[in-house]
Design a protein around this motif. Sequence first.
Motif, PDB file in Angstrom:
ATOM      1  N   GLU A 172      63.412 -29.709  54.804  1.00  0.00           N
ATOM      2  CA  GLU A 172      64.260 -30.298  53.768  1.00  0.00           C
ATOM      3  C   GLU A 172      63.631 -31.531  53.133  1.00  0.00           C
ATOM      4  O   GLU A 172      64.024 -31.958  52.047  1.00  0.00           O
ATOM      5  N   GLY A 173      62.652 -32.111  53.812  1.00  0.00           N
ATOM      6  CA  GLY A 173      61.996 -33.303  53.277  1.00  0.00           C
ATOM      7  C   GLY A 173      62.564 -34.603  53.789  1.00  0.00           C
ATOM      8  O   GLY A 173      62.175 -35.683  53.342  1.00  0.00           O
ATOM      9  N   ILE A 174      63.494 -34.518  54.738  1.00  0.00           N
ATOM     10  CA  ILE A 174      64.020 -35.740  55.356  1.00  0.00           C
ATOM     11  C   ILE A 174      62.898 -36.454  56.105  1.00  0.00           C
ATOM     12  O   ILE A 174      62.803 -37.681  56.097  1.00  0.00           O
ATOM     13  N   PHE A 175      62.029 -35.662  56.742  1.00  0.00           N
ATOM     14  CA  PHE A 175      60.805 -36.173  57.356  1.00  0.00           C
ATOM     15  C   PHE A 175      59.616 -35.649  56.547  1.00  0.00           C
ATOM     16  O   PHE A 175      59.130 -34.549  56.785  1.00  0.00           O
ATOM     17  N   PRO A 176      59.148 -36.387  55.538  1.00  0.00           N
ATOM     18  CA  PRO A 176      58.027 -35.924  54.715  1.00  0.00           C
ATOM     19  C   PRO A 176      56.721 -35.917  55.518  1.00  0.00           C
ATOM     20  O   PRO A 176      56.646 -36.495  56.613  1.00  0.00           O
ATOM     21  N   PRO A 177      55.660 -35.279  54.982  1.00  0.00           N
ATOM     22  CA  PRO A 177      54.358 -35.316  55.641  1.00  0.00           C
ATOM     23  C   PRO A 177      53.931 -36.745  55.960  1.00  0.00           C
ATOM     24  O   PRO A 177      54.181 -37.671  55.184  1.00  0.00           O
ATOM     25  N   ASN A 178      53.316 -36.903  57.119  1.00  0.00           N
ATOM     26  CA  ASN A 178      52.777 -38.175  57.625  1.00  0.00           C
ATOM     27  C   ASN A 178      53.841 -39.131  58.159  1.00  0.00           C
ATOM     28  O   ASN A 178      53.513 -40.254  58.562  1.00  0.00           O
ATOM     29  N   THR A 179      55.107 -38.726  58.172  1.00  0.00           N
ATOM     30  CA  THR A 179      56.155 -39.576  58.736  1.00  0.00           C
ATOM     31  C   THR A 179      55.992 -39.680  60.245  1.00  0.00           C
ATOM     32  O   THR A 179      55.894 -38.669  60.940  1.00  0.00           O
ATOM     33  N   LYS A 180      55.969 -40.896  60.753  1.00  0.00           N
ATOM     34  CA  LYS A 180      55.856 -41.113  62.193  1.00  0.00           C
ATOM     35  C   LYS A 180      57.225 -40.919  62.838  1.00  0.00           C
ATOM     36  O   LYS A 180      58.235 -41.437  62.342  1.00  0.00           O
TER      37      LYS A 180
ATOM     38  N   LEU B  42      71.103 -18.320  49.225  1.00  0.00           N
ATOM     39  CA  LEU B  42      70.786 -18.623  47.827  1.00  0.00           C
ATOM     40  C   LEU B  42      72.061 -18.867  47.025  1.00  0.00           C
ATOM     41  O   LEU B  42      72.143 -19.804  46.229  1.00  0.00           O
ATOM     42  N   ASP B  43      73.069 -18.013  47.248  1.00  0.00           N
ATOM     43  CA  ASP B  43      74.346 -18.173  46.541  1.00  0.00           C
ATOM     44  C   ASP B  43      74.992 -19.519  46.874  1.00  0.00           C
ATOM     45  O   ASP B  43      75.634 -20.137  46.011  1.00  0.00           O
ATOM     46  N   ALA B  44      74.815 -19.958  48.109  1.00  0.00           N
ATOM     47  CA  ALA B  44      75.380 -21.237  48.548  1.00  0.00           C
ATOM     48  C   ALA B  44      74.498 -22.425  48.173  1.00  0.00           C
ATOM     49  O   ALA B  44      74.851 -23.574  48.425  1.00  0.00           O
ATOM     50  N   GLU B  45      73.327 -22.128  47.594  1.00  0.00           N
ATOM     51  CA  GLU B  45      72.351 -23.152  47.206  1.00  0.00           C
ATOM     52  C   GLU B  45      71.916 -23.996  48.408  1.00  0.00           C
ATOM     53  O   GLU B  45      71.650 -25.192  48.290  1.00  0.00           O
ATOM     54  N   ASP B  46      71.844 -23.332  49.568  1.00  0.00           N
ATOM     55  CA  ASP B  46      71.359 -23.979  50.788  1.00  0.00           C
ATOM     56  C   ASP B  46      69.889 -23.609  50.934  1.00  0.00           C
ATOM     57  O   ASP B  46      69.527 -22.651  51.618  1.00  0.00           O
ATOM     58  N   TYR B  47      69.029 -24.383  50.286  1.00  0.00           N
ATOM     59  CA  TYR B  47      67.637 -23.982  50.164  1.00  0.00           C
ATOM     60  C   TYR B  47      66.813 -24.229  51.425  1.00  0.00           C
ATOM     61  O   TYR B  47      65.772 -23.591  51.621  1.00  0.00           O
ATOM     62  N   THR B  48      67.289 -25.117  52.282  1.00  0.00           N
ATOM     63  CA  THR B  48      66.645 -25.253  53.587  1.00  0.00           C
ATOM     64  C   THR B  48      66.867 -23.981  54.392  1.00  0.00           C
ATOM     65  O   THR B  48      65.948 -23.448  55.018  1.00  0.00           O
ATOM     66  N   GLU B  49      68.091 -23.459  54.345  1.00  0.00           N
ATOM     67  CA  GLU B  49      68.398 -22.213  55.050  1.00  0.00           C
ATOM     68  C   GLU B  49      67.649 -21.042  54.411  1.00  0.00           C
ATOM     69  O   GLU B  49      67.198 -20.135  55.113  1.00  0.00           O
TER      70      GLU B  49
ATOM     71  N   ALA C  41      64.811 -28.882  68.434  1.00  0.00           N
ATOM     72  CA  ALA C  41      63.614 -28.445  67.714  1.00  0.00           C
ATOM     73  C   ALA C  41      63.995 -27.822  66.378  1.00  0.00           C
ATOM     74  O   ALA C  41      63.359 -28.089  65.348  1.00  0.00           O
ATOM     75  N   GLU C  42      65.051 -27.025  66.366  1.00  0.00           N
ATOM     76  CA  GLU C  42      65.498 -26.382  65.134  1.00  0.00           C
ATOM     77  C   GLU C  42      65.977 -27.411  64.123  1.00  0.00           C
ATOM     78  O   GLU C  42      65.713 -27.293  62.926  1.00  0.00           O
ATOM     79  N   GLN C  43      66.663 -28.451  64.595  1.00  0.00           N
ATOM     80  CA  GLN C  43      67.136 -29.492  63.680  1.00  0.00           C
ATOM     81  C   GLN C  43      65.974 -30.274  63.081  1.00  0.00           C
ATOM     82  O   GLN C  43      65.972 -30.580  61.875  1.00  0.00           O
ATOM     83  N   ILE C  44      64.978 -30.582  63.899  1.00  0.00           N
ATOM     84  CA  ILE C  44      63.826 -31.324  63.383  1.00  0.00           C
ATOM     85  C   ILE C  44      63.025 -30.460  62.411  1.00  0.00           C
ATOM     86  O   ILE C  44      62.538 -30.950  61.386  1.00  0.00           O
ATOM     87  N   ARG C  45      62.903 -29.160  62.707  1.00  0.00           N
ATOM     88  CA  ARG C  45      62.262 -28.250  61.753  1.00  0.00           C
ATOM     89  C   ARG C  45      62.986 -28.303  60.409  1.00  0.00           C
ATOM     90  O   ARG C  45      62.367 -28.385  59.351  1.00  0.00           O
TER      91      ARG C  45
ATOM     92  N   TYR D  53      54.425 -26.674  50.510  1.00  0.00           N
ATOM     93  CA  TYR D  53      55.341 -26.121  49.523  1.00  0.00           C
ATOM     94  C   TYR D  53      56.390 -27.122  49.113  1.00  0.00           C
ATOM     95  O   TYR D  53      56.893 -27.887  49.942  1.00  0.00           O
ATOM     96  N   LYS D  54      56.741 -27.087  47.844  1.00  0.00           N
ATOM     97  CA  LYS D  54      57.911 -27.824  47.407  1.00  0.00           C
ATOM     98  C   LYS D  54      59.135 -27.048  47.882  1.00  0.00           C
ATOM     99  O   LYS D  54      59.114 -25.835  47.985  1.00  0.00           O
ATOM    100  N   ARG D  55      60.194 -27.753  48.169  1.00  0.00           N
ATOM    101  CA  ARG D  55      61.404 -27.114  48.663  1.00  0.00           C
ATOM    102  C   ARG D  55      61.893 -26.060  47.679  1.00  0.00           C
ATOM    103  O   ARG D  55      61.986 -26.307  46.486  1.00  0.00           O
ATOM    104  N   ILE D  56      62.181 -24.859  48.199  1.00  0.00           N
ATOM    105  CA  ILE D  56      62.713 -23.807  47.337  1.00  0.00           C
ATOM    106  C   ILE D  56      64.013 -24.291  46.719  1.00  0.00           C
ATOM    107  O   ILE D  56      64.898 -24.783  47.409  1.00  0.00           O
ATOM    108  N   SER D  57      64.146 -24.188  45.416  1.00  0.00           N
ATOM    109  CA  SER D  57      65.332 -24.743  44.768  1.00  0.00           C
ATOM    110  C   SER D  57      66.043 -23.754  43.846  1.00  0.00           C
ATOM    111  O   SER D  57      67.023 -24.109  43.217  1.00  0.00           O
ATOM    112  N   SER D  58      65.532 -22.534  43.741  1.00  0.00           N
ATOM    113  CA  SER D  58      66.187 -21.550  42.888  1.00  0.00           C
ATOM    114  C   SER D  58      65.497 -20.204  43.047  1.00  0.00           C
ATOM    115  O   SER D  58      64.703 -20.002  43.950  1.00  0.00           O
ATOM    116  N   SER D  59      65.796 -19.285  42.136  1.00  0.00           N
ATOM    117  CA  SER D  59      65.092 -18.036  41.949  1.00  0.00           C
ATOM    118  C   SER D  59      65.586 -16.888  42.806  1.00  0.00           C
ATOM    119  O   SER D  59      65.512 -16.922  44.029  1.00  0.00           O
TER     120      SER D  59
END
Length: 204
Positions: free
Chosen positions: A26-34, A124-131, A17-21, A167-173
């Motif tokens: 991350e957008g690997i499974f975008p909205p409406n993906t079956k 953030l320092d690692a630029e791991d925006y999914t995390e 479940a955590e991996q699918i989340r 939301y768009k994937r967090i990518s900075s800030s």
Amino acid sequence: MATARATKILSVKDQIAEQIRSDIIEGIFPPNTKLNETELANRFGLSRGPIRDVILQLTKEGLLISKNNCGASVNSVLEPKLQKLMVKLRREIEVFAVEQIKDSLTEQNIQDMEDILASLQEALDAEDYTEVTKIDISFHKYIIFCAGGDELVNIWYPYVMRMRLNYKRISSSSECVDEHRAILDALKSGNVALASKCLKANIK
């Protein structure tokens, strides 16, 4: 209460479940993906039974939607009016939570939230925006849990996950850390009004 950084032993279903989340965030499974049960079963080396259980769990969380004879798919992006409503409802729940914990936060609770913010900065320092996104959610979840335990978390969590699809994937800030730091500092000082104001500014 266990610390926020304590190692948790997750069941196989929880790990999947955590991996699918993560894949959805991350957008690997975008909205409406079956989602194909057989493909997921092959991917994780399991039968379709546990995969169905995971799909049911993620459906309850609002990330997936299941229809009879159509299987499950990633939920759609909310219309602007519904997204606005979700934001309002989530803010109300979190302000309620802050009001409940104003006189009961322990030094351990504060340290737990400090640890979460440290993890947020590391991601953030690692630029791991999914995390980053997942830790962001965990900070708010911790406040909710302190206020009302699993019962309040179960009310709140679907709003958060459903909103994430818009939301768009967090990518900075660095604002991500600064906004959460402001919430924590207000809680530490016992300033409920300021903590509520900072929460509302962060939830958008």
